[in-house]
Design an enzyme around this catalytic site. Structure first.
Site, short mmCIF file in Angstrom:
data_model
loop_
_atom_site.label_atom_id
_atom_site.label_comp_id
_atom_site.label_asym_id
_atom_site.label_seq_id
_atom_site.Cartn_x
_atom_site.Cartn_y
_atom_site.Cartn_z
N CYS A 1 -23.92 49.67 -83.01
CA CYS A 1 -23.92 48.73 -82.48
C CYS A 1 -24.95 48.43 -81.31
CB CYS A 1 -22.58 47.95 -81.90
SG CYS A 1 -21.38 47.94 -83.16
N CYS B 1 -28.96 47.87 -81.63
CA CYS B 1 -29.34 46.61 -81.58
C CYS B 1 -29.20 45.89 -80.35
CB CYS B 1 -28.93 45.71 -82.70
SG CYS B 1 -29.17 46.12 -84.21
N HIS B 2 -28.14 46.29 -79.65
CA HIS B 2 -27.62 45.25 -78.49
C HIS B 2 -27.64 46.07 -77.34
CE1 HIS B 2 -26.18 42.37 -81.45
NE2 HIS B 2 -25.43 43.38 -82.03
N CYS C 1 1.40 21.14 -80.41
CA CYS C 1 0.95 22.02 -79.05
C CYS C 1 0.83 21.18 -77.79
CB CYS C 1 -0.56 22.58 -79.35
SG CYS C 1 -0.64 23.31 -80.94
N CYS D 1 3.95 20.96 -75.26
CA CYS D 1 4.06 22.00 -74.12
C CYS D 1 3.17 21.74 -73.31
CB CYS D 1 4.21 23.24 -75.04
SG CYS D 1 5.83 23.63 -75.71
N HIS D 2 1.84 22.04 -73.45
CA HIS D 2 0.53 22.67 -72.98
C HIS D 2 -0.03 21.39 -72.33
CE1 HIS D 2 1.75 26.46 -74.32
NE2 HIS D 2 1.46 26.28 -75.60
N ARG E 1 -1.44 34.95 -81.52
CA ARG E 1 -0.46 34.10 -80.48
C ARG E 1 -0.39 32.90 -81.08
NH1 ARG E 1 2.81 32.61 -78.45
NH2 ARG E 1 3.22 32.14 -76.17
N CYS F 1 3.12 30.79 -82.06
CA CYS F 1 3.48 29.50 -81.72
C CYS F 1 3.88 28.85 -82.77
CB CYS F 1 2.26 28.94 -81.06
SG CYS F 1 1.87 29.32 -79.17
#
Length: 262
Positions: free
Chosen positions: A77, A80-81, A178, A181-182, A219, A223
């Site tokens: 990688c 190129c980077h 969602c 709750c959030h 994650r 949920c």
């Protein structure tokens, strides 16, 4: 556990059962957007802050090795980077993003796999595989501390709207969305924990409940399972759209990878 979750569902449903469907969707004010880090206990915050104790750095270090070493009959990688990922510093803060060749939305994991297939002649890596988690952790850590800023103009706006719809759609046996709750109940206590705003700034990260490292999509699947909905497949368009929506929703917050969460 089942009874505890049922109690949670009843409480949250009661908080929103009187909200007419036609009312505007609740949002977070820009000046109240805060990282989930703020809702952690002090010892968990200290674990994340300590580069030697934070277990997530095991994956960052593995990712650095994978990034720098060329696979058999391919190139590294870094070819190129840049050495130590110099060309990728700050890049993760702008993902998910549109892939120009395919016209599809890709997250950081998707971009890594596209690099593998297009430029290294390698097979894509599976979600939650040690290699993909490690490479994603390393690339994301190159943007540690950089504020999130994603582009939702043009064709990306459709993906953003799809993610927003998912965030506000009730699902599962508990019929919860969602936002309940959030957006509506963040900062309140729930089963001994404080409800966060649900930002993905720490992922991929180490979750104490998992006792291992995992992606944001893992994650999200947790949920969905928590409200007794069927989790979607890793890499699904809906989860990609939710990642974009969450990134825009968290705009301005710094990337914390490798984060530690409960």
């Amino acid at each position: 556990m089942r009874l505890a979750w049922l109690a949670v569902a009843l409480v949250l449903a009661a908080c929103s059962q009187d909200t007419p469907a036609e009312e505007p969707r609740s949002t977070l004010d820009a000046d109240e957007v805060v990282s989930g880090y703020q809702f952690l206990q002090a010892d968990t915050q200290a674990l994340q802050d300590d580069d030697f104790a934070n277990p997530g750095f095991l994956w960052v270090d593995q990712g650095e090795a994978l990034f720098s070493n060329a696979p058999p009959q391919s190139k590294a990688c870094s070819a190129c980077h840049g050495e130590e990922g110099s060309e990728l510093i700050g890049v993760a803060a702008h993902y998910p993003a549109m892939d120009e060749k395919t016209g599809s939305l890709v997250n950081l994991e998707g971009r890594i796999n596209l690099c593998r297939t297009r430029h290294q002649g390698l097979a894509p890596l599976d979600y939650e595989s040690e290699q993909l988690l490690s490479l994603t952790a390393y690339v994301a850590h190159l943007s540690h501390g950089d504020p999130i800023k994603v582009d939702i103009s043009g064709g990306v706006s459709d993906w953003y709207e799809r993610g927003e719809d998912y965030f506000f759609t009730k699902r599962g046996q508990y019929n919860l969305a969602c936002n309940q709750c959030h957006n509506d109940n963040w900062g309140k206590q729930l089963r001994g924990d404080t409800i966060s705003q649900g930002h993905g700034t720490a992922f991929p990260g180490y979750r104490l409940e998992w006792q291992t490292f995992g992606s944001l999509q893992r994650r999200l699947r947790d949920c969905d399972a928590g409200v007794r909905a069927e989790p979607l497949a890793y890499g699904s368009d809906d989860y990609l759209a939710v990642e974009l929506y969450l990134a825009k929703r968290a705009e301005g917050l710094p990337i914390e990878v490798p984060g530690v969460r409960r």
